[in-house]
Design a protein around this motif. Sequence first.
Motif, PDB file in Angstrom:
ATOM      1  N   ARG A  53       0.836  -1.201   0.000  1.00 34.54           N
ATOM      2  CA  ARG A  53       0.000   0.000   0.000  1.00 34.54           C
ATOM      3  C   ARG A  53       0.870   1.250   0.000  1.00 34.54           C
ATOM      4  O   ARG A  53       0.679   2.151  -0.805  1.00 34.54           O
ATOM      5  CB  ARG A  53      -0.936   0.015   1.197  1.00 34.54           C
ATOM      6  N   SER A  54       1.851   1.296   0.884  1.00 38.42           N
ATOM      7  CA  SER A  54       2.697   2.491   0.967  1.00 38.42           C
ATOM      8  C   SER A  54       3.524   2.662  -0.308  1.00 38.42           C
ATOM      9  O   SER A  54       3.721   3.790  -0.779  1.00 38.42           O
ATOM     10  CB  SER A  54       3.590   2.438   2.201  1.00 38.42           C
ATOM     11  N   GLU A  85      -5.516   8.676   4.973  1.00 35.85           N
ATOM     12  CA  GLU A  85      -6.416   7.595   5.370  1.00 35.85           C
ATOM     13  C   GLU A  85      -7.856   8.094   5.285  1.00 35.85           C
ATOM     14  O   GLU A  85      -8.170   9.207   5.703  1.00 35.85           O
ATOM     15  CB  GLU A  85      -6.095   7.152   6.800  1.00 35.85           C
ATOM     16  N   TYR A 136      -6.633   5.955  -0.936  1.00 36.67           N
ATOM     17  CA  TYR A 136      -6.066   5.174   0.158  1.00 36.67           C
ATOM     18  C   TYR A 136      -6.780   3.818   0.269  1.00 36.67           C
ATOM     19  O   TYR A 136      -6.135   2.780   0.458  1.00 36.67           O
ATOM     20  CB  TYR A 136      -6.181   5.946   1.474  1.00 36.67           C
ATOM     21  N   ALA A 137      -8.092   3.822   0.121  1.00 35.83           N
ATOM     22  CA  ALA A 137      -8.859   2.569   0.181  1.00 35.83           C
ATOM     23  C   ALA A 137      -8.478   1.644  -0.968  1.00 35.83           C
ATOM     24  O   ALA A 137      -8.325   0.424  -0.771  1.00 35.83           O
ATOM     25  CB  ALA A 137     -10.358   2.866   0.164  1.00 35.83           C
ATOM     26  N   THR A 142      -5.087   0.208  -0.316  1.00 36.16           N
ATOM     27  CA  THR A 142      -5.178  -0.839   0.705  1.00 36.16           C
ATOM     28  C   THR A 142      -5.653  -2.154   0.092  1.00 36.16           C
ATOM     29  O   THR A 142      -5.074  -3.215   0.347  1.00 36.16           O
ATOM     30  CB  THR A 142      -6.139  -0.404   1.831  1.00 36.16           C
ATOM     31  N   ALA A 147      -3.150  -5.468  -0.511  1.00 30.44           N
ATOM     32  CA  ALA A 147      -3.415  -6.797   0.040  1.00 30.44           C
ATOM     33  C   ALA A 147      -3.355  -7.861  -1.056  1.00 30.44           C
ATOM     34  O   ALA A 147      -2.815  -8.954  -0.859  1.00 30.44           O
ATOM     35  CB  ALA A 147      -4.777  -6.821   0.733  1.00 30.44           C
TER      36      ALA A 147
END
Length: 102
Positions: free
Chosen positions: A3-4, A20, A25-26, A29, A33
Amino acid sequence: MFRSAFLRLLPTGPIWQHTEGSVIYALATAWGATFARNAARASYLLTDANPASTTELLPEWEETLGLPDPCAGTNPSMAQRRAQVIARLEDTNGCSVPYFIA
């Protein structure tokens, strides 16, 4: 981790909110994953490609080598199945009576 890294690759500016709670950002994320799962599976493939440690690719090894052999019984364990694969790969095709008895 992913993510980062993904967020660092995106442009900056007012429409690229990396904080966030933002949509970006979502998405980072969710994608992070997915990338993490894929990276883990790819590294596991190296382990599974070895017949001595294979689990998921064991059926493919057996099919390639004409296994399972009925000598292992009706319900061989994973270790017995791996041993058959390794034995078949290392087999030198002996032609003596002791070879066929063994």
